[in-house]
Design a protein around this motif. Sequence first.
Motif, PDB file in Angstrom:
ATOM      1  N   SER A 126       0.833  -1.201   0.000  1.00 60.62           N
ATOM      2  CA  SER A 126       0.000   0.000   0.000  1.00 60.62           C
ATOM      3  C   SER A 126       0.867   1.249   0.000  1.00 60.62           C
ATOM      4  O   SER A 126       0.510   2.259  -0.604  1.00 60.62           O
ATOM      5  CB  SER A 126      -0.946   0.010   1.203  1.00 60.62           C
ATOM      6  N   THR A 178       1.991   1.824  -3.497  1.00 59.20           N
ATOM      7  CA  THR A 178       0.882   2.409  -4.260  1.00 59.20           C
ATOM      8  C   THR A 178       0.725   3.882  -3.922  1.00 59.20           C
ATOM      9  O   THR A 178       0.538   4.737  -4.808  1.00 59.20           O
ATOM     10  CB  THR A 178      -0.427   1.658  -3.956  1.00 59.20           C
ATOM     11  N   GLU A 179       0.822   4.185  -2.630  1.00 56.11           N
ATOM     12  CA  GLU A 179       0.693   5.576  -2.190  1.00 56.11           C
ATOM     13  C   GLU A 179       1.831   6.429  -2.755  1.00 56.11           C
ATOM     14  O   GLU A 179       1.608   7.558  -3.200  1.00 56.11           O
ATOM     15  CB  GLU A 179       0.710   5.642  -0.661  1.00 56.11           C
ATOM     16  N   ARG A 190       3.590   5.900  -5.486  1.00 63.87           N
ATOM     17  CA  ARG A 190       3.385   6.116  -6.927  1.00 63.87           C
ATOM     18  C   ARG A 190       2.295   7.152  -7.170  1.00 63.87           C
ATOM     19  O   ARG A 190       2.382   7.971  -8.093  1.00 63.87           O
ATOM     20  CB  ARG A 190       3.055   4.796  -7.607  1.00 63.87           C
TER      21      ARG A 190
END
Length: 221
Positions: free
Chosen positions: A147, A150-151, A153
């Motif tokens: 996560s 993802t954060e 990016r």
Amino acid sequence: MTEPRVRVLLADDEALIRAGIRAVLSADPSIEVVAEAADGHEAVELALRHRPDVALLDIRMPRLDGLQAAEQLRTAAPDTALVMLTTFSEDAYIVRALDSGVSGFLLKSGDPRELIAGVRAVAGGAAFLSPDVARRVLTHLGTGRLSRATEARARLAPLTDREREVVARVGAGHSNAEIAAQLHVVEGTVKAHVSSVLARLALRNRVQLAVLAHEAGLVTG
């Protein structure tokens, strides 16, 4: 014309460690160890006396630890780049230090070439994260690593392609001058990109930007 030497203060409470690091650095004629300290308080005193280009600070030292010494030097000797020396057992200290004004993290047991490269990098104004330290930091951030990637990016998504190129190179430990040469632009342009990205992403320094680059997968190797 001979380039000026990088003047280094070395602080570690273990004499054997200091001797080993001094030997590695002394092998490079462009680096000079100008002072050695056995604790954080002495490190601050010697840094104020000698005004080195780089202070290599063991994270755990008596009287003042490396982080406390770095906090004092950040204000008292702002022209001295601060690098933390760490071991694999000190992840929590590393995570704490990410919010401080240090310029890099190096493993005591790392490749000697990495130590020299790190000193040169921070002396030139770059951030430098030992690849092993970067991996340990990301691992220490826990089960939310996916996560966090993802954060990271997502945070970088609004940047232009050129800004992302700059961020990737900051993460790889390159100075503004080196990035400018690689991208065929003037150094002032790179500096402007870095300042703009730090402000837009609400990051305090190049080390935090380097960590974000690692989290987002922009740095390989």
